[in-house]
Design a protein around this motif. Structure first.
Motif, short mmCIF file in Angstrom:
data_model
loop_
_atom_site.label_atom_id
_atom_site.label_comp_id
_atom_site.label_asym_id
_atom_site.label_seq_id
_atom_site.Cartn_x
_atom_site.Cartn_y
_atom_site.Cartn_z
N SER A 16 0.82 -1.20 0.00
CA SER A 16 0.00 0.00 0.00
C SER A 16 0.86 1.26 0.00
O SER A 16 0.56 2.22 -0.67
N LYS A 17 1.98 1.25 0.71
CA LYS A 17 2.88 2.40 0.72
C LYS A 17 3.52 2.58 -0.64
O LYS A 17 3.67 3.69 -1.13
N GLN A 21 3.28 5.98 -3.14
CA GLN A 21 4.54 6.69 -2.98
C GLN A 21 4.57 7.90 -3.92
O GLN A 21 4.21 7.82 -5.08
N THR A 22 5.01 9.04 -3.40
CA THR A 22 5.16 10.23 -4.22
C THR A 22 6.57 10.25 -4.79
O THR A 22 7.55 10.00 -4.10
N LYS A 46 2.24 10.51 -8.06
CA LYS A 46 2.23 9.18 -7.46
C LYS A 46 3.02 8.23 -8.34
O LYS A 46 3.02 8.36 -9.56
N SER A 47 3.66 7.29 -7.74
CA SER A 47 4.38 6.24 -8.46
C SER A 47 3.41 5.52 -9.39
O SER A 47 2.24 5.34 -9.06
N GLY A 48 3.89 5.15 -10.57
CA GLY A 48 3.05 4.42 -11.51
C GLY A 48 2.48 5.30 -12.62
O GLY A 48 1.76 4.83 -13.48
N MET A 49 2.82 6.57 -12.61
CA MET A 49 2.39 7.48 -13.67
C MET A 49 3.14 7.11 -14.96
O MET A 49 4.29 6.71 -14.92
N THR A 50 2.47 7.25 -16.11
CA THR A 50 3.13 6.98 -17.37
C THR A 50 3.70 8.26 -17.97
O THR A 50 3.32 9.36 -17.57
N ILE A 51 4.58 8.11 -18.95
CA ILE A 51 5.10 9.26 -19.67
C ILE A 51 3.95 10.02 -20.31
O ILE A 51 3.91 11.26 -20.30
N SER A 52 2.98 9.31 -20.83
CA SER A 52 1.81 9.94 -21.44
C SER A 52 1.07 10.81 -20.42
O SER A 52 0.63 11.92 -20.74
N LEU A 87 6.59 5.29 -14.58
CA LEU A 87 7.60 5.93 -13.73
C LEU A 87 7.32 5.51 -12.30
O LEU A 87 6.27 5.85 -11.75
N GLU A 88 8.23 4.76 -11.71
CA GLU A 88 8.00 4.22 -10.38
C GLU A 88 8.95 4.76 -9.33
O GLU A 88 8.84 4.43 -8.17
#
Length: 102
Positions: A16-17, A21-22, A46-52, A87-88
């Motif tokens: 969950s953290k 994660q920012t 937040k972690s998991g954002m895509t380049i798009s 992006l993680e």
């Protein structure tokens, strides 16, 4: 009796953290894009954002750059990356203006 998976509280908290994660995404620009976006540009996400997703955020903030951002190449380090790249962790994303000519 069916075996059900057992999860420790620590593992669940860790997952969950990680998902909330920012991260900091620094943007470096070259070519015509460099003239349309501010120097030292960075985003908190937040972690998991895509380049798009990053490009969409930039277009919302800097609509005058939309035509170039829609066609730019994106890189991390020396590698050109697809817009679906996740992006993680903290990253430096390089935006390269489209090039014409022969």
């Amino acid at each position: 009796m069916l075996n059900s998976p057992v999860f420790s509280k620590t593992a669940i908290e860790h997952d969950s953290k990680q998902s909330s994660q920012t991260i900091e995404i620094k943007i470096e620009c070259f070519g015509a894009i460099e003239r349309l976006l501010p120097a030292n540009l960075s985003l908190q996400s937040k972690s998991g954002m895509t380049i798009s997703d990053v490009l969409d955020d930039l277009i919302r903030s800097y609509p005058e750059a939309e035509s170039l951002l829609d066609r730019c190449a994106c890189a991390i380090g020396e590698d050109i990356i697809p817009r679906q790249t996740l992006l993680e962790s903290d990253s430096i994303v390089v935006l390269l203006s489209p090039v014409a000519g022969g």
